[in-house]
Design an enzyme around this catalytic site. Sequence first.
Site, PDB file in Angstrom:
ATOM      1  N   GLU A 867       0.794  -1.222   0.000  1.00 58.73           N
ATOM      2  CA  GLU A 867       0.000   0.000   0.000  1.00 58.73           C
ATOM      3  C   GLU A 867       0.830   1.279   0.000  1.00 58.73           C
ATOM      4  OE1 GLU A 867      -2.310  -1.806   3.208  1.00 58.73           O
ATOM      5  OE2 GLU A 867      -4.057  -1.242   2.047  1.00 58.73           O
TER       6      GLU A 867
HETATM    7  N1  MCN Z   1       7.403  -7.904   0.363  1.00 59.18           N
HETATM    8  C1  MCN Z   1       8.784  -8.068   0.306  1.00 59.18           C
HETATM    9  N2  MCN Z   1       9.590  -7.309   1.099  1.00 59.18           N
HETATM   10  C2  MCN Z   1       9.073  -6.371   1.915  1.00 59.18           C
HETATM   11  C3  MCN Z   1       7.686  -6.165   1.969  1.00 59.18           C
HETATM   12  C4  MCN Z   1       6.862  -6.980   1.195  1.00 59.18           C
HETATM   13  O1  MCN Z   1       9.256  -8.873  -0.504  1.00 59.18           O
HETATM   14  N3  MCN Z   1       9.873  -5.656   2.684  1.00 59.18           N
HETATM   15  C5  MCN Z   1       6.517  -8.719  -0.487  1.00 59.18           C
HETATM   16  C6  MCN Z   1       5.662  -9.674   0.314  1.00 59.18           C
HETATM   17  O2  MCN Z   1       6.323 -10.858   0.612  1.00 59.18           O
HETATM   18  C7  MCN Z   1       4.462  -9.845  -0.603  1.00 59.18           C
HETATM   19  C8  MCN Z   1       4.327  -8.472  -1.225  1.00 59.18           C
HETATM   20  O3  MCN Z   1       5.609  -7.857  -1.124  1.00 59.18           O
HETATM   21  O4  MCN Z   1       4.721 -10.763  -1.611  1.00 59.18           O
HETATM   22  C9  MCN Z   1       3.281  -7.606  -0.538  1.00 59.18           C
HETATM   23  O5  MCN Z   1       3.421  -7.724   0.839  1.00 59.18           O
HETATM   24  P1  MCN Z   1       2.499  -6.912   1.862  1.00 59.18           P
HETATM   25  O6  MCN Z   1       2.673  -5.474   1.630  1.00 59.18           O
HETATM   26  O7  MCN Z   1       2.699  -7.450   3.204  1.00 59.18           O
HETATM   27  O8  MCN Z   1       1.000  -7.224   1.369  1.00 59.18           O
HETATM   28  P2  MCN Z   1       0.084  -8.516   1.497  1.00 59.18           P
HETATM   29  O9  MCN Z   1       0.829  -9.740   1.175  1.00 59.18           O
HETATM   30  O10 MCN Z   1      -0.729  -8.432   2.718  1.00 59.18           O
HETATM   31  O11 MCN Z   1      -0.824  -8.249   0.199  1.00 59.18           O
HETATM   32  C10 MCN Z   1      -1.817  -7.292   0.203  1.00 59.18           C
HETATM   33  C11 MCN Z   1      -1.425  -5.957  -0.378  1.00 59.18           C
HETATM   34  C12 MCN Z   1      -2.650  -5.198  -0.516  1.00 59.18           C
HETATM   35  S1  MCN Z   1      -3.372  -4.715   0.914  1.00 59.18           S
HETATM   36  C13 MCN Z   1      -3.252  -5.030  -1.740  1.00 59.18           C
HETATM   37  S2  MCN Z   1      -4.744  -4.252  -1.839  1.00 59.18           S
HETATM   38  C14 MCN Z   1      -2.614  -5.494  -2.895  1.00 59.18           C
HETATM   39  C15 MCN Z   1      -1.209  -5.737  -2.750  1.00 59.18           C
HETATM   40  O12 MCN Z   1      -0.735  -6.125  -1.619  1.00 59.18           O
HETATM   41  N4  MCN Z   1      -3.268  -5.961  -3.947  1.00 59.18           N
HETATM   42  C16 MCN Z   1      -2.570  -6.476  -4.992  1.00 59.18           C
HETATM   43  N5  MCN Z   1      -0.515  -6.010  -3.860  1.00 59.18           N
HETATM   44  C17 MCN Z   1      -1.150  -6.476  -4.969  1.00 59.18           C
HETATM   45  N6  MCN Z   1      -0.445  -6.945  -6.021  1.00 59.18           N
HETATM   46  C18 MCN Z   1      -1.109  -7.474  -7.060  1.00 59.18           C
HETATM   47  N7  MCN Z   1      -0.414  -7.931  -8.100  1.00 59.18           N
HETATM   48  N8  MCN Z   1      -2.453  -7.554  -7.108  1.00 59.18           N
HETATM   49  C19 MCN Z   1      -3.200  -7.072  -6.119  1.00 59.18           C
HETATM   50  O13 MCN Z   1      -4.508  -7.184  -6.160  1.00 59.18           O
END
Ligand code: MCN
Length: 871
Positions: A867
């Site tokens: 986000e």
């Molecule tokens: N990640 C990482 N290193 C970090 C932080 C995160 O490699 N320091 C990676 C995580 O392992 C994960 C991704 O980035 O694969 C996103 O992590 P995170 O921000 O924790 O989000 P969530 O896994 O909880 O996913 C939800 C978030 C939200 S709220 C929406 S809305 C969203 C999103 O991620 N919708 C998406 N990304 C999206 N991406 C795609 N392609 N499609 C959506 O609908």
Amino acid sequence: MKRLTLNINGVDRALIVDPQKKLSDVLRENLLLTGCKVCCDTGQCGTCTVLIDNKPIKACMVPVEKYTAGQKIVTIEGIGTADNLHPLQVAWMAHGGAQCGVCTPGFLMSAKALLDKNQSPTREEVRTWFNRNRNACRCTGYQPLVNAVMDAAAVLRGEKKKEDLLERAPQNGSIMGSRYHRPSAVAKVTGTWDFGADVTMHMPPDTLHLALVQAQVSHANIRGIDTSEAEKMPGVVKVVTWKDVKGRNAITGLITFPTNKGDGWDRPILNKDKVFQFGDAIAIVCADTVEHARAAADKVKVDLEVLPAYMDGWAAQDPEALEIHPGVPNAYYEQGVIKGEETAPLMAKADAVVEVETYCSRQPHLHIEPDCGCAYFDDQGVLTIQSKSIGLHLHHAMIAPGLGIAPDKLLLIQNPTGGTFGYKFSPTIEALLGVACMATERPVSLVYTQFQNITYTGKRSPADVKVKLGADKNGKLMAMETDWWLDHGPYSEFGDLVTSRQGQFTGAGYDIKNIRGHGRTICTNHAWGSAFRAFGSPQAFLASETAMDMLAEKLGMDPLDLRYLNIYREGATTPTGQKPDVLCLEQLLDMIRPKWEEAKKRKAAYAEPGKAYGIGLSIGMYGCGLDGPDSSEAAIELTPTGVTAYNAWQDHGQGSDLSTQTFVHETLRPLGLIPEQIKLVMNRTDLPNSGPAGGSRSNVFVGQAIRVSCEMLLNAMRKPDGSYRSYEEMVAEHIPLRYDGKWVAHDCTECDPVTGQGNPFPVYMYEVFLPEVVVDLETGKTTVVKFTTAVDVGTIINRATVDGQIYGGLAQGVGLALTEDFDDLQKHTNLLDCGLPYPRDIPDNMEILYLETPRSEGPYGAAGVGEAPLT
Ligand code: MCN
Ligand code: FES
């Protein structure tokens, strides 16, 4: 019917088909070549692109009879296989080009046509090609896709080797922070990753196809529903209405705050007494084919008394307006912010005061795959619903009472999902599928058209935000006052939460010691408000960052300098009174400053007649978690061949398969596993409750739970001498093989509804944005020509994933700012008219500067990322 012979992937195939049938349907239904994805069915998204005599054609646009035996049709299944991939497929994997993957086959076919005729395209030629062929991607922001084409072209020219494109897992080393590809990548690039519409095609022949009878007005009383004519239509098995719903016939919003004036049961599964918004589901026709179901749905008569529709927050707050849910005021939730001293005397003393009112529009998610799902009773008699849910356990609790089913008789499973960006925080189709399956006791399936998908899914809640900032003559902020409302549509689910987000994020990033604010959630008859990436924060930052620019202008200060002066440093707290998890904004601004100076020079030097060059700067931040002591669970089991990881880290497309694999691999490094030895069992409600994949929480929360479970396993395997037991030794010693880990944000507290104070999130993400635009002074048309961003999301778990999240999120921000809207129910009904950005609408020149400040509460120091870019 007509006999046709088509040459498909080099083989003549004899078919007996309706000649008017679309080529896409023939490929999918007659030949089961489901790599040809159909998402818009109107040639706007390009997912169905196939090659006909080497030209990219959208198969959804042409009847099959148009093709003759002499023409060569090539689909994704014809360009490479899992063990012999085309260079484009490998490049797509290497660059994280397939996030959700629903657009991937179409892009690959389009790119192949380009490279077949030009092996040395420029980046601009690639972008123009995709743009012209209407290849749309909502996940990647396009830059990674252009990178992939350039790499594949280099392979075809013999300058690179296909084998070298993919980053290999180092022997005994870490894949953390690498560009290692996703476990799902091969399936996505070969078109064999089965999305919901593909799953439906694998269902038994007696599966019933559903069509909804939906309201065509936005507000009405329902006087009667006549299904008699529809029931007599061919192929119809049942027409389901509210009378057939066995439970409470409502989806509970699971109210979060006790001061909410509603009870959270305002959302019917099938509307009985009232229509609350356009598209509300009034009946479900269950029939043998989709065509029969839709034809019969047209015959259901609904007798309505149309009421005045309140289509925005202003109209619904008019004292004369009817209560949309009788007995509950349209302004049903209030949130305050009280931090520090009274602000009025400080404003009176301030040397500079600015006031601004901003309105952030009703952004549509524009995920490419329409909402879809299926339901059936499994061999244990359990009602099983497969959908795009990104909150399986949450949705289970939200729909079970409404369906009238015992919780242990309901199982939810996530299908491979073609993007949600948050709209799947709402379990609408799940409840409809459940009702239809229970009423007919037959397997059922429902795939929305793109029109239904756009008009009958939740949207970002528009917000009207007033901000007043007061500062001393040096620019130091003294006080902030805010007043806001959110138009949350007719259904309250999470409306209070998104309203509280305004209090949490308006003015966030700055050390503002004194704040007074007040906000309201407004019930309207427009689309219901659902979660959207950066839930609530663009609304907040639009206001406070605009106010900061105005303040800079008033004080004659550089906008960067004003921000630099006021950002979080030691002793500062967030608008909720929380100590920031890390202090990184100073460094992020230091990183962006040289880029800002260069941008200012470009602006000064720009001299195109009739046009102007604009540069902008803003900061953004977002919390990881669902407010308060949120938690996640995950499990790990030692197996003879490696380990199996169990969790419900739902995948929108962000790549939770790779994330799970990486956290397991990293924590179990003492065991020396290779990534392929980690088996993934994910995303069902009979697996550990990892919580919803929203609020960018999963990388922190599920990552921690995975780490904890793996550490528990390691502890059990450790011998007194520090070495580790083998699987056989564990079995021989009767030591348990499976470990369930849980992680709780133990120091967090929810924010108070009156004061807005609390410690809602254990970890935050921080980002600074610097877009550069060219504006046509006559038309106002604005083009983003360059975008630089400085990002701190803690330790990067996978670099390609994080890059992809940032590019994709920025692209959605560009869309929100310039083209996207869902306001006019006559106009905003398809991807194009809703303003979906195509490749040339997004700058290719996007630069990401990373800072990796470790988070003490994040797994291996990581925050989330999803986000951050859209704040
Ligand atoms: N990640 C990482 N290193 C970090 C932080 C995160 O490699 N320091 C990676 C995580 O392992 C994960 C991704 O980035 O694969 C996103 O992590 P995170 O921000 O924790 O989000 P969530 O896994 O909880 O996913 C939800 C978030 C939200 S709220 C929406 S809305 C969203 C999103 O991620 N919708 C998406 N990304 C999206 N991406 C795609 N392609 N499609 C959506 O609908
Ligand atoms: Fe392109 Fe998801 S990867 S739409």
